[in-house]
Design a protein around this motif. Structure first.
Motif, mmCIF file in Angstrom:
data_model
loop_
_atom_site.group_PDB
_atom_site.id
_atom_site.type_symbol
_atom_site.label_atom_id
_atom_site.label_comp_id
_atom_site.label_asym_id
_atom_site.label_seq_id
_atom_site.Cartn_x
_atom_site.Cartn_y
_atom_site.Cartn_z
ATOM 1 N N ALA A 37 9.299 2.833 9.285
ATOM 2 C CA ALA A 37 9.171 2.667 10.750
ATOM 3 C C ALA A 37 8.267 1.540 11.033
ATOM 4 C CB ALA A 37 8.999 3.932 11.489
ATOM 5 N N CYS A 38 7.169 1.402 10.287
ATOM 6 C CA CYS A 38 6.212 0.355 10.466
ATOM 7 C C CYS A 38 6.838 -0.987 10.246
ATOM 8 C CB CYS A 38 5.218 0.591 9.625
ATOM 9 S SG CYS A 38 3.811 2.194 9.780
ATOM 10 N N LEU A 39 7.889 -1.201 9.317
ATOM 11 C CA LEU A 39 8.547 -2.474 9.017
ATOM 12 C C LEU A 39 9.254 -2.704 10.078
ATOM 13 C CD1 LEU A 39 9.277 -1.953 5.228
ATOM 14 C CD2 LEU A 39 6.864 -2.839 6.120
ATOM 15 N N ALA A 40 9.808 -1.938 10.820
ATOM 16 C CA ALA A 40 10.714 -2.162 11.902
ATOM 17 C C ALA A 40 9.888 -2.608 12.963
ATOM 18 C CB ALA A 40 11.650 -1.039 12.289
ATOM 19 N N ILE A 41 8.796 -1.855 13.182
ATOM 20 C CA ILE A 41 7.882 -2.448 14.150
ATOM 21 C C ILE A 41 7.313 -3.839 14.262
ATOM 22 C CG2 ILE A 41 5.482 -2.004 15.541
ATOM 23 C CD1 ILE A 41 6.016 1.026 14.722
ATOM 24 N N PHE A 62 -2.782 0.663 21.360
ATOM 25 C CA PHE A 62 -1.773 -0.141 20.747
ATOM 26 C C PHE A 62 -1.744 0.231 19.281
ATOM 27 C CE2 PHE A 62 -0.796 -3.850 17.867
ATOM 28 C CZ PHE A 62 0.351 -3.956 18.122
ATOM 29 N N ALA A 63 -2.704 0.322 18.534
ATOM 30 C CA ALA A 63 -2.584 0.529 17.441
ATOM 31 C C ALA A 63 -2.109 1.995 16.944
ATOM 32 C CB ALA A 63 -4.180 0.421 16.502
ATOM 33 N N GLN A 64 -2.768 3.059 17.690
ATOM 34 C CA GLN A 64 -2.469 4.421 17.578
ATOM 35 C C GLN A 64 -0.890 4.819 18.118
ATOM 36 O OE1 GLN A 64 -5.634 6.026 20.349
ATOM 37 N NE2 GLN A 64 -6.862 6.612 18.564
ATOM 38 N N LEU A 65 -0.704 3.971 19.044
ATOM 39 C CA LEU A 65 0.722 4.386 19.527
ATOM 40 C C LEU A 65 1.837 3.907 18.693
ATOM 41 C CD1 LEU A 65 2.421 5.029 22.187
ATOM 42 C CD2 LEU A 65 2.444 2.673 22.867
ATOM 43 N N ASN A 66 1.547 2.979 17.769
ATOM 44 C CA ASN A 66 2.646 2.313 17.113
ATOM 45 C C ASN A 66 2.497 2.543 15.450
ATOM 46 O OD1 ASN A 66 4.430 -0.015 18.379
ATOM 47 N ND2 ASN A 66 2.152 -0.319 19.166
ATOM 48 N N PHE A 67 1.179 2.842 14.926
ATOM 49 C CA PHE A 67 1.069 3.306 13.819
ATOM 50 C C PHE A 67 0.527 4.676 13.128
ATOM 51 C CE2 PHE A 67 1.019 -1.512 14.244
ATOM 52 C CZ PHE A 67 1.779 -1.857 13.390
ATOM 53 N N ASP A 68 0.068 5.468 14.161
ATOM 54 C CA ASP A 68 -0.389 6.570 13.904
ATOM 55 C C ASP A 68 0.639 7.577 13.491
ATOM 56 O OD1 ASP A 68 -2.175 8.724 13.696
ATOM 57 O OD2 ASP A 68 -2.277 9.340 15.933
ATOM 58 N N HIS A 69 0.360 8.074 12.056
ATOM 59 C CA HIS A 69 1.366 9.202 11.676
ATOM 60 C C HIS A 69 3.022 8.535 11.916
ATOM 61 C CE1 HIS A 69 -1.990 11.666 11.916
ATOM 62 N NE2 HIS A 69 -1.455 12.575 11.194
ATOM 63 N N ASP A 119 6.187 7.882 3.639
ATOM 64 C CA ASP A 119 4.565 8.160 3.590
ATOM 65 C C ASP A 119 3.835 7.467 4.727
ATOM 66 O OD1 ASP A 119 2.158 9.013 2.057
ATOM 67 O OD2 ASP A 119 1.716 6.771 2.287
ATOM 68 N N TYR A 120 2.843 7.825 5.304
ATOM 69 C CA TYR A 120 2.231 7.356 6.409
ATOM 70 C C TYR A 120 0.814 7.478 6.128
ATOM 71 C CZ TYR A 120 2.058 12.327 8.102
ATOM 72 O OH TYR A 120 2.025 13.571 8.269
ATOM 73 N N ASP A 121 0.394 8.241 5.284
ATOM 74 C CA ASP A 121 -1.209 8.350 5.122
ATOM 75 C C ASP A 121 -1.674 6.806 4.655
ATOM 76 O OD1 ASP A 121 -1.775 10.938 5.825
ATOM 77 O OD2 ASP A 121 -1.025 11.428 3.946
ATOM 78 N N LYS A 122 -1.104 6.216 3.766
ATOM 79 C CA LYS A 122 -1.534 5.093 3.216
ATOM 80 C C LYS A 122 -1.615 3.843 4.163
ATOM 81 C CE LYS A 122 -0.398 6.569 -1.486
ATOM 82 N NZ LYS A 122 0.897 6.206 -2.584
ATOM 83 N N GLN A 123 -0.089 3.541 4.883
ATOM 84 C CA GLN A 123 -0.449 2.641 5.796
ATOM 85 C C GLN A 123 -1.286 2.810 6.743
ATOM 86 O OE1 GLN A 123 0.705 2.410 8.965
ATOM 87 N NE2 GLN A 123 1.278 4.367 9.511
ATOM 88 N N VAL A 157 0.922 -1.181 -0.188
ATOM 89 C CA VAL A 157 -0.174 0.010 -0.115
ATOM 90 C C VAL A 157 0.823 1.225 -0.092
ATOM 91 C CG1 VAL A 157 -1.871 -1.133 1.245
ATOM 92 C CG2 VAL A 157 -0.174 -0.064 2.480
ATOM 93 N N SER A 158 2.112 0.982 0.369
ATOM 94 C CA SER A 158 3.020 2.346 0.634
ATOM 95 C C SER A 158 3.908 2.654 -0.951
ATOM 96 C CB SER A 158 4.063 1.834 1.686
ATOM 97 O OG SER A 158 3.337 1.895 2.977
ATOM 98 N N GLY A 159 3.470 1.726 -1.885
ATOM 99 C CA GLY A 159 3.924 1.868 -3.291
ATOM 100 C C GLY A 159 5.007 0.833 -3.609
ATOM 101 N N GLY A 160 5.220 -0.494 -2.729
ATOM 102 C CA GLY A 160 6.129 -1.211 -3.064
ATOM 103 C C GLY A 160 7.497 -0.979 -3.188
ATOM 104 N N VAL A 161 8.410 -1.956 -3.553
ATOM 105 C CA VAL A 161 9.625 -1.700 -3.456
ATOM 106 C C VAL A 161 10.509 -1.283 -4.815
ATOM 107 C CG1 VAL A 161 11.915 -3.223 -2.898
ATOM 108 C CG2 VAL A 161 9.919 -3.583 -1.543
#
Length: 534
Positions: free
Chosen positions: A200-204, A188-195, A122-126, A106-110
């Motif tokens: 960084a999401c991949l690292a999480i 949990f969801a907001q703490l880790n993925f909000d904005h 980008d964070y909007d799409k994720q 969803v973030s545009g691929g590799v």
């Protein structure tokens, strides 16, 4: 983070990494920091693979021990639980890997060329995928929380000694966030993925996979103890080197940890560095040496290597694993700060500030010079250079290791100029003075060169120490005064002065006081000055 049982140092480190990771995401971090998440993600992925291999080895050890003990019903039940832990753990890891792939998609691929995430920042799409529609909490992260905590409940139910804590925590359940007014209300969801940027999401996600495999590992450790399999040595081992940095500056310490990824308390490995035995503590050998290089490439870097070995006792005989590690020595850049770095002044206290930014807090400078004496300053890197020759070479070392040299040309101190004053005002040498208005005293001031005085004010202190004042008429002197101070009384000259006479001043000696308050005579400043009497 999962709890229960004694954590290994590696597991404790990974747990701390998660807290640091989530804390960083709660702040406004720079692009440079975001780029580091790529390296964190890669490190965590390796940890997941290593933990999975260890878990497979432990299940295999349990199975061997069950066979060895005659496949008793109780032992067979333990093996059944161990395989269930293994399957549930892998199932959860696979689920998280699917979430990871979806975030990437969803973030545009590799990017096929750079192999990097196209929408890394980008964070909007994720967020649309992980958090869902705003206010509805229907994103994948909310399902993830249920799955993660459900996984822990299933594992805990397998043995009374297991007391693993939930993996997906809200902010008010985490010590560093529960009293933070900006974070404590986040789930949990907001703490880790909000904005949160996609990279960084991949690292999480990788961190959560690590927590899952660690939880499985703790469960298998308890189950292995039920059949005595915890006493077996694992047969799948890999040597790991963990340097603090692969790029180090010359003069600083290269530091690395060399250890077994699947060691046990009954395995006592021996380790060497470049053929020499090193001390081993808790299964880890510490490598530390001063990094140096004989030459550098055009980018001021030099590739170096060191070799090591780890030897363990195995049922079939000793097994030795070899390590060949590469690191890069970066040539440090010396920065010189002063009023004028192009040249120094002879026999003066030229104050310099010598910095080597690449060494950071490890910078412990010492200085030596040819063509000058040096005085170390009170501040780190401060040095006073006192030249005694026309060329100075300053050597810079840190912690006893030579960093480099800097060369300076040396200027002679510029001669001062003499200024005559009467009552604090300059005497008009061109037009002279009237016989009726003769000054009653004269003051001879030695004025330093303006640039020299601005650069080294403590070395630019001059004083006329010997001069002679004559009252001349025609070819003869009708009165002479000698002075050893800056001001001389000539009142008796005024009483005899006639138009056509002259006051002749001869400057004989000028002295300079240096930065150490030592006085020296200044050569070449003798001068004769004439004041006409009208």
């Amino acid at each position: 983070m999962a709890g229960g049982g004694k954590e290994t140092p590696r597991q404790a480190m990974i747990g701390m990494m998660y807290l640091v990771l989530t804390a960083l995401l709660a702040l406004q971090v720079s692009n440079a920091v975001l780029d580091k998440f790529i390296f964190i993600d890669q490190s965590l992925k390796q940890s997941v693979l290593s933990s999975a291999r260890n878990n497979d080895g432990r299940v295999s050890a349990i199975e061997q021990q069950v066979d060895k003990r005659g496949k008793k019903a109780r032992d067979v039940e333990v093996l059944k639980k161990a395989k269930l832990v293994q399957a549930k753990t892998q199932e959860m890891v696979d689920y998280l890997e699917g979430v990871r792939e979806k975030i990437t998609e969803v973030s545009g691929g590799v990017d096929p060329e750079t192999k990097k995430l196209t929408g890394a920042k980008d964070y909007d799409k994720q967020m649309l995928y992980t958090l869902g529609v705003e206010g509805k909490k229907n994103g994948e992260a909310y399902k993830m929380k249920e799955k993660l905590n459900g996984f822990v409940k299933e594992i805990n139910a397998l043995h009374a000694d297991l007391n693993l804590t939930p993996l997906a925590l809200d902010a008010n359940e985490i010590e560093i966030f529960k009293n933070d007014p900006d974070q404590k209300k986040k789930d949990f969801a907001q703490l880790n993925f909000d904005h949160t940027p996609a990279v960084a999401c991949l690292a999480i996600i990788s961190q959560l996979q690590t927590e899952v495999t660690n939880a499985g590992s703790k469960a298998l450790e308890v189950l292995a103890g039920e059949v005595g399999a915890d006493e077996l040595r694992f047969d799948k081992i890999m040597a790991v080197v963990s340097p603090e940095s692969k790029v180090v500056a010359a003069g600083t310490k290269y530091r690395a940890e060399m250890f077994l990824a699947a060691s046990s308390s009954t395995t006592k490995p021996t380790m060497t560095y470049n053929g020499k035995a090193i001390k081993v503590e808790d299964g880890k050998g510490i490598i530390e040496f001063t990094a140096n290089a004989g030459s550098y490439d055009k980018e001021n870097k030099s590739v170096q290597r060191w070799k090591g070995s780890i030897t363990i006792a195995a049922p079939t005989g000793d097994t030795t694993l070899q390590i060949d590690e590469e690191f890069i020595v970066a040539k440090p850049v010396i920065q010189v700060q002063s009023g004028s770095v192009q040249a120094l002044y002879m026999n003066c206290g030229n104050v310099l500030q010598i910095n080597v930014p690449a060494l950071g807090n490890a910078y412990a400078p010492s200085f030596a010079a040819s063509g000058a004496s040096v005085i170390k300053g009170a501040k780190k890197g401060a040095v006073t250079v006192v030249p005694n020759k026309g060329k100075v070479t300053l050597s810079v070392s840190s912690g006893g290791n030579k960093i480099g040299t800097e060369s300076f040309n040396v200027k002679r101190v510029p001669k001062p100029t003499i200024k005559l004053l009467s009552k604090g005002r300059p005497v008009d040498l061109k037009n002279g003075v009237n016989a009726s208005g003769m000054p009653r005293s004269l003051t001879a001031k030695s004025i330093p060169d303006e640039d020299f005085a601005a650069f080294l004010p403590k070395d630019a202190r001059y004083r006329v120490t010997s001069w002679e004042i004559s009252h001349a008429r025609g070819r003869r002197a009708i009165g002479v005064k000698k002075g050893t101070s800056e001001t001389v009384n000539i009142n008796d000259f005024a009483a005899k002065a006639k138009p056509g006479d002259r006051i002749v001043i001869e400057i004989k000696k000028v002295a300079r006081m240096n930065f150490q308050n030592k006085v020296e005579d200044v050569k070449g400043v003798s001068d004769i000055i004439t004041i006409p009497i009208n």
